[in-house]
Every structure is written in C-alpha cells, then in structure tokens.
Design a protein around this motif. Sequence first.
Motif, PDB file in Angstrom:
ATOM      1  N   ARG A 134     -83.824  -1.676 -62.844  1.00 37.45           N
ATOM      2  CA  ARG A 134     -84.525  -0.383 -62.799  1.00 37.45           C
ATOM      3  C   ARG A 134     -85.612  -0.388 -61.725  1.00 37.45           C
ATOM      4  O   ARG A 134     -85.753   0.578 -60.968  1.00 37.45           O
ATOM      5  N   LEU A 137     -84.035  -0.160 -58.249  1.00 35.90           N
ATOM      6  CA  LEU A 137     -83.536   1.191 -57.958  1.00 35.90           C
ATOM      7  C   LEU A 137     -84.686   2.135 -57.632  1.00 35.90           C
ATOM      8  O   LEU A 137     -84.596   2.935 -56.688  1.00 35.90           O
ATOM      9  N   THR A 183     -76.164   9.360 -51.156  1.00 40.13           N
ATOM     10  CA  THR A 183     -76.481   8.025 -51.686  1.00 40.13           C
ATOM     11  C   THR A 183     -77.683   8.069 -52.631  1.00 40.13           C
ATOM     12  O   THR A 183     -77.725   7.321 -53.619  1.00 40.13           O
ATOM     13  N   CYS A 186     -76.519   9.060 -55.926  1.00 41.20           N
ATOM     14  CA  CYS A 186     -75.852   7.914 -56.568  1.00 41.20           C
ATOM     15  C   CYS A 186     -76.886   6.985 -57.215  1.00 41.20           C
ATOM     16  O   CYS A 186     -76.688   6.495 -58.341  1.00 41.20           O
ATOM     17  N   LEU A 187     -77.993   6.756 -56.491  1.00 43.29           N
ATOM     18  CA  LEU A 187     -79.042   5.894 -57.022  1.00 43.29           C
ATOM     19  C   LEU A 187     -79.665   6.491 -58.282  1.00 43.29           C
ATOM     20  O   LEU A 187     -79.947   5.777 -59.255  1.00 43.29           O
ATOM     21  N   ARG A 189     -78.211   8.557 -60.414  1.00 41.08           N
ATOM     22  CA  ARG A 189     -77.266   8.444 -61.533  1.00 41.08           C
ATOM     23  C   ARG A 189     -77.274   7.025 -62.105  1.00 41.08           C
ATOM     24  O   ARG A 189     -77.229   6.829 -63.326  1.00 41.08           O
ATOM     25  N   GLU A 190     -77.322   6.032 -61.211  1.00 42.14           N
ATOM     26  CA  GLU A 190     -77.362   4.644 -61.659  1.00 42.14           C
ATOM     27  C   GLU A 190     -78.651   4.374 -62.434  1.00 42.14           C
ATOM     28  O   GLU A 190     -78.638   3.678 -63.457  1.00 42.14           O
ATOM     29  N   LEU A 191     -79.761   4.926 -61.961  1.00 45.99           N
ATOM     30  CA  LEU A 191     -81.047   4.763 -62.647  1.00 45.99           C
ATOM     31  C   LEU A 191     -80.992   5.346 -64.054  1.00 45.99           C
ATOM     32  O   LEU A 191     -81.487   4.744 -65.010  1.00 45.99           O
ATOM     33  N   ASP A 192     -80.383   6.514 -64.186  1.00 42.72           N
ATOM     34  CA  ASP A 192     -80.265   7.135 -65.516  1.00 42.72           C
ATOM     35  C   ASP A 192     -79.437   6.265 -66.456  1.00 42.72           C
ATOM     36  O   ASP A 192     -79.758   6.141 -67.647  1.00 42.72           O
ATOM     37  N   MET A 193     -78.367   5.652 -65.953  1.00 45.17           N
ATOM     38  CA  MET A 193     -77.534   4.781 -66.794  1.00 45.17           C
ATOM     39  C   MET A 193     -78.308   3.532 -67.224  1.00 45.17           C
ATOM     40  O   MET A 193     -78.210   3.097 -68.374  1.00 45.17           O
ATOM     41  N   VAL A 194     -79.072   2.980 -66.290  1.00 44.78           N
ATOM     42  CA  VAL A 194     -79.871   1.792 -66.611  1.00 44.78           C
ATOM     43  C   VAL A 194     -80.918   2.132 -67.662  1.00 44.78           C
ATOM     44  O   VAL A 194     -81.140   1.376 -68.623  1.00 44.78           O
ATOM     45  N   GLN A 197     -79.284   2.259 -71.004  1.00 47.60           N
ATOM     46  CA  GLN A 197     -78.987   0.924 -71.536  1.00 47.60           C
ATOM     47  C   GLN A 197     -80.243   0.269 -72.101  1.00 47.60           C
ATOM     48  O   GLN A 197     -80.205  -0.361 -73.165  1.00 47.60           O
TER      49      GLN A 197
END
Length: 352
Positions: A134, A137, A183, A186-187, A189-194, A197
């Motif tokens: 996190r 990112l 991009t 994309c970052l 979206r990845e941050l939201d998934m992390v 979790q």
Amino acid sequence: MEIIALDAHKRYSYVCVQKKDGRVLCEKRINHSKGAIKQFLANWTAGANVAVETVGNWYWIVDEIEQAGMKPKLVHAHKAKMMLGSINKTDKLDARGLNRLQRTGTLPTVWIPPGEIRDYRELPRTRMVFANLRTRLKNRIHSVFDKYGLHTDFDGISDIFGKQGRTQMVLTIKQLPLETRYTLRCLLRELDMVESQIQRIEKRMRKVFSKTEQVSRLMTLPGVGFILAVVIANEIGDISRFATAQRLASYAGTVPRVHSSGGHTRYGKLRSDVNHYLKWAYSEAGNSTAVNHKRFPGRHTSMLYRRIRERKGHAKAVGAVGRHLAEASFWILTKGVDYKEPESKLVSSTAV
C-alpha cells in the motif's frame, strides 16, 4: 545415541549422522518430499538431537523431526557460520560443522515456536506485506502528480487518498497524458484491492486475538494499539524464554551496538540481526509517541522522547522510547499486569 545434522536447502537436505565421538555413521542427500525426512530418521535412536539451520522452509522439516520422535535443534545460521570459521563451503562440511558444535555443546540454537503460534503469526505478517505494498502504491501515485506539477491541486487536503482527496483526484487525473492517466487508474484500482485485503485481515485478527489476555495487557502500553499488540504478543511467544527485560529489548532490536575499548565507549546503530517484526512494532509505537507527545506531555514516554531528542535527535529518541516499551512489555507479560506510569520523576531509557 547419535547426533544428526541437516544442511537444508529448498529441494533437498544433506544429512550427516555421527556418534558422539565423531565417527560418521551415515551421510547422504535426501530429496524433499512429504515424509522423506521422517522416514530416514526412523532408522536411528529415538530422542536424538537433530540440528537444522533457520532456512526459509524449516517449518515442515521441524514437524517431521518431531513426528519421528527426535529433538529438533533450530540453529542460528549466521552465528553458526561465524563459530565454524570455515574457509571452504560444501553441504558435507556444513552438516559436519553443525555436528561438531553439537558435540562441543556450543550449538547456537533459537526458540522454536509451537505450531499454533507459527500459524497465528501469518495474520499480522501478511498484513505487513500488504501494508508495505500500500505504501509503495501511494508513493508511486504521489510521484505521478509531482512529475506533472499537479500536487498543488491538493493544497489544503491532508490526505489525498481520503474522501476529499479522491474527489479531487477524479478531476486532476483528466489533466494527465493519455497513457499516464491509464496507468494511474490501474494503480488506484490496485490500491483499492490492497486496502480491501488489509481490512479483511484486520477483521480476522480481531476475531482471533481480541479476547486474549496478552493482547489486552499490551494495549495498555503508550502508543500500542490492537495491531501492534498482536504483532508483539505473537513474536514474543513464551515470555519465560527471556531471562531479563534487557534480553527482550535486545531481541527486539531496540538496543544499540556498544564499542568499548581502551577506556572509551561508543554506542552505534541499533542491531540488524534481530526480530524485524518486533523491531518494527516498537519503532511504530515510538513514532506514535513522537507524533502525540504534545497531546500527552506528562507521560513518561513523552518526557523521555523530548529529553533524548534535544540531545541526540528524533531517530535516537524514537529508539529510546522503543527500548522502554520493550522492557515494559517484559514486566507486563511476566507479572500479568497492565502498564503503569513509572512513579519516579527521573526519566531514563530503561525505567519501567
């Protein structure tokens, strides 16, 4: 009775079985598969000591040693290497070297946590992995806005990843070039998934650890919340394995190196060959004290932080607070009491 040593690798282990007089009984390579080590050890006297270094895959190896009725000895790999002082390095020499240390009674062993604690540790340790991701990112997203001079769009917003910051981000992203815009999304979206979790793991941690006495006691320490208390409790494990509070502080990496010779003493940096999870936890608690010392000026940790910071700077002050909290943890867990502010007005780095 025999003495046995395993030079363990990812795919195989090289085993050496010797008598206590040094006579070699067996040397061979065992390819790793379920039950292979247990099957080999079944050929030797039950209760024999089996030395294995602290490699990354030692969990299942220790389990099979115990299932075979042997006594596992988990070896501090770096200390063993220094004690052996070998010029050459082969699997055979390493295994024989471990047995030589066993024969002389100088094998540098470390504590083997029970299977339950090893299992519990995975929750806070995995959370730390996601928390580090996190941070990476967020730093990457910050750098994108900085490269295009758009950081001023967030003036007056303390956290650009909060509700107000994300609203502004939707507008600011439109000013970026096409591929950079893609991009960055994309970052995000990845941050939201992390983040998702991390929330799931924390929910699981509260379900598993919220009712334990150790965690409740540790949460009475200044700057220690639920997450840090869980990390500290699981990384310490059995408090009786530490003879003194200073031993725990050293294990946690809150004690500086000492260079004393010829009447001159110099204190160096904090040690690196320590439990990094505990060191992180006490450093985080020390930083919390640094942030909030003005809100709680009468606390012992706040006074300690200010005193050390005036003379030696912020970093060493945080380290001193971390050491105090580590030593206080020892007494809290040993005596089964909550943290209490020291009665003495004298502020020292070792007072509890």
